[in-house]
Design a protein around this motif. Structure first.
Motif, PDB file in Angstrom:
ATOM      1  N   PHE A   1       0.836  -1.203   0.000  1.00  0.00           N
ATOM      2  CA  PHE A   1       0.000   0.000   0.000  1.00  0.00           C
ATOM      3  C   PHE A   1       0.868   1.250   0.000  1.00  0.00           C
ATOM      4  N   GLN A   2       1.932   1.279   0.815  1.00  0.00           N
ATOM      5  CA  GLN A   2       2.843   2.414   0.841  1.00  0.00           C
ATOM      6  C   GLN A   2       3.502   2.609  -0.515  1.00  0.00           C
ATOM      7  N   SER A   3       3.889   1.505  -1.136  1.00  0.00           N
ATOM      8  CA  SER A   3       4.503   1.582  -2.458  1.00  0.00           C
ATOM      9  C   SER A   3       3.515   2.136  -3.477  1.00  0.00           C
ATOM     10  N   GLY A   4       2.281   1.706  -3.408  1.00  0.00           N
ATOM     11  CA  GLY A   4       1.250   2.215  -4.308  1.00  0.00           C
ATOM     12  C   GLY A   4       1.007   3.701  -4.112  1.00  0.00           C
ATOM     13  N   LYS A   5       1.062   4.167  -2.875  1.00  0.00           N
ATOM     14  CA  LYS A   5       0.888   5.591  -2.620  1.00  0.00           C
ATOM     15  C   LYS A   5       2.053   6.387  -3.192  1.00  0.00           C
ATOM     16  N   GLY A   6       3.257   5.872  -3.017  1.00  0.00           N
ATOM     17  CA  GLY A   6       4.429   6.612  -3.481  1.00  0.00           C
ATOM     18  C   GLY A   6       4.633   6.561  -4.978  1.00  0.00           C
ATOM     19  N   LEU A   7       4.433   5.406  -5.577  1.00  0.00           N
ATOM     20  CA  LEU A   7       4.719   5.237  -7.005  1.00  0.00           C
ATOM     21  C   LEU A   7       3.561   5.614  -7.907  1.00  0.00           C
ATOM     22  N   ALA A   8       2.370   5.267  -7.525  1.00  0.00           N
ATOM     23  CA  ALA A   8       1.226   5.418  -8.424  1.00  0.00           C
ATOM     24  C   ALA A   8       0.273   6.538  -8.020  1.00  0.00           C
ATOM     25  N   GLY A   9       0.547   7.245  -6.944  1.00  0.00           N
ATOM     26  CA  GLY A   9      -0.322   8.335  -6.534  1.00  0.00           C
ATOM     27  C   GLY A   9      -1.665   7.887  -6.003  1.00  0.00           C
ATOM     28  N   LEU A  10      -1.676   6.745  -5.326  1.00  0.00           N
ATOM     29  CA  LEU A  10      -2.929   6.191  -4.821  1.00  0.00           C
ATOM     30  C   LEU A  10      -3.607   7.131  -3.823  1.00  0.00           C
ATOM     31  N   ASP A  11      -2.828   7.939  -3.129  1.00  0.00           N
ATOM     32  CA  ASP A  11      -3.390   8.815  -2.096  1.00  0.00           C
ATOM     33  C   ASP A  11      -3.586  10.254  -2.561  1.00  0.00           C
ATOM     34  N   GLN A  12      -3.482  10.525  -3.847  1.00  0.00           N
ATOM     35  CA  GLN A  12      -3.549  11.905  -4.331  1.00  0.00           C
ATOM     36  C   GLN A  12      -4.879  12.241  -4.986  1.00  0.00           C
ATOM     37  N   HIS A  13      -5.941  11.711  -4.487  1.00  0.00           N
ATOM     38  CA  HIS A  13      -7.263  11.990  -5.043  1.00  0.00           C
ATOM     39  C   HIS A  13      -8.154  12.541  -3.952  1.00  0.00           C
ATOM     40  N   GLN A  14      -8.888  13.598  -4.279  1.00  0.00           N
ATOM     41  CA  GLN A  14      -9.864  14.128  -3.340  1.00  0.00           C
ATOM     42  C   GLN A  14     -11.202  13.465  -3.634  1.00  0.00           C
ATOM     43  N   VAL A  15     -11.687  12.717  -2.692  1.00  0.00           N
ATOM     44  CA  VAL A  15     -12.912  11.956  -2.906  1.00  0.00           C
ATOM     45  C   VAL A  15     -14.112  12.892  -2.840  1.00  0.00           C
ATOM     46  N   ARG A  16     -14.796  12.971  -3.973  1.00  0.00           N
ATOM     47  CA  ARG A  16     -16.030  13.745  -4.030  1.00  0.00           C
ATOM     48  C   ARG A  16     -17.200  12.853  -4.436  1.00  0.00           C
ATOM     49  N   ARG A  17     -16.944  11.960  -5.344  1.00  0.00           N
ATOM     50  CA  ARG A  17     -17.961  11.024  -5.816  1.00  0.00           C
ATOM     51  C   ARG A  17     -17.350   9.629  -5.873  1.00  0.00           C
ATOM     52  N   TRP A  18     -18.196   8.639  -5.705  1.00  0.00           N
ATOM     53  CA  TRP A  18     -17.724   7.269  -5.726  1.00  0.00           C
ATOM     54  C   TRP A  18     -17.139   6.909  -7.089  1.00  0.00           C
ATOM     55  N   THR A  19     -17.766   7.376  -8.178  1.00  0.00           N
ATOM     56  CA  THR A  19     -17.314   7.025  -9.527  1.00  0.00           C
ATOM     57  C   THR A  19     -15.904   7.539  -9.778  1.00  0.00           C
ATOM     58  N   SER A  20     -15.640   8.785  -9.427  1.00  0.00           N
ATOM     59  CA  SER A  20     -14.294   9.331  -9.659  1.00  0.00           C
ATOM     60  C   SER A  20     -13.271   8.632  -8.777  1.00  0.00           C
ATOM     61  N   TRP A  21     -13.629   8.339  -7.540  1.00  0.00           N
ATOM     62  CA  TRP A  21     -12.708   7.614  -6.664  1.00  0.00           C
ATOM     63  C   TRP A  21     -12.417   6.226  -7.225  1.00  0.00           C
ATOM     64  N   HIS A  22     -13.438   5.532  -7.697  1.00  0.00           N
ATOM     65  CA  HIS A  22     -13.281   4.189  -8.249  1.00  0.00           C
ATOM     66  C   HIS A  22     -12.361   4.216  -9.471  1.00  0.00           C
ATOM     67  N   ARG A  23     -12.541   5.188 -10.339  1.00  0.00           N
ATOM     68  CA  ARG A  23     -11.681   5.311 -11.522  1.00  0.00           C
ATOM     69  C   ARG A  23     -10.232   5.584 -11.117  1.00  0.00           C
TER      70      ARG A  23
END
Length: 116
Positions: A12-34
């Motif tokens: 999970f840490q690797s995914g956050k650092g490499l792929a930007g997994l934590d760089q999304h502001q959740v506003r809608r489920w669809t955008s978060w899912h994408r």
């Protein structure tokens, strides 16, 4: 099960650092899912490319194997932001990996001396 938790957290840490997994502001489920799907695909691509490279590339004595971080950096500089030539970036990657291999060797030698 307790031993797998550390692996899952590291992934999970690797995914956050490499792929930007934590760089999304959740506003809608669809955008978060994408966003999460795209980030997971990027991380899977990097992990697969790393595993393929380690399995099929000849082992160089003075270089460390390619890591997910190095593949992500090369992909970014060669494909998405080509500011230098590909040959320049590949030479830079080899120099960096050679330096990391020397650092790792020195670290292991130093640790062997200090162990009781």
């Amino acid at each position: 099960m307790a031993g797998r938790r550390r692996t899952a957290e590291a992934t999970f840490q690797s995914g956050k650092g490499l792929a930007g997994l934590d760089q999304h502001q959740v506003r809608r489920w669809t955008s978060w899912h994408r966003w999460v799907t795209l980030a997971m695909l990027v991380h899977a691509f990097l992990a697969t490319a790393t595993a393929h490279e380690r399995a099929h590339a000849p082992a160089a004595e003075d270089l460390i194997p390619l890591t997910c971080n190095e593949i992500q950096h090369l992909f970014t500089t060669l494909v998405t932001q080509p500011t230098h030539t590909a040959a320049h970036r590949l030479r830079w990657s080899n120099c960096r990996r050679r330096h990391q291999a020397r650092s790792r060797t020195c670290h292991y030698q130093r640790q062997a001396v200090y162990q009781p």
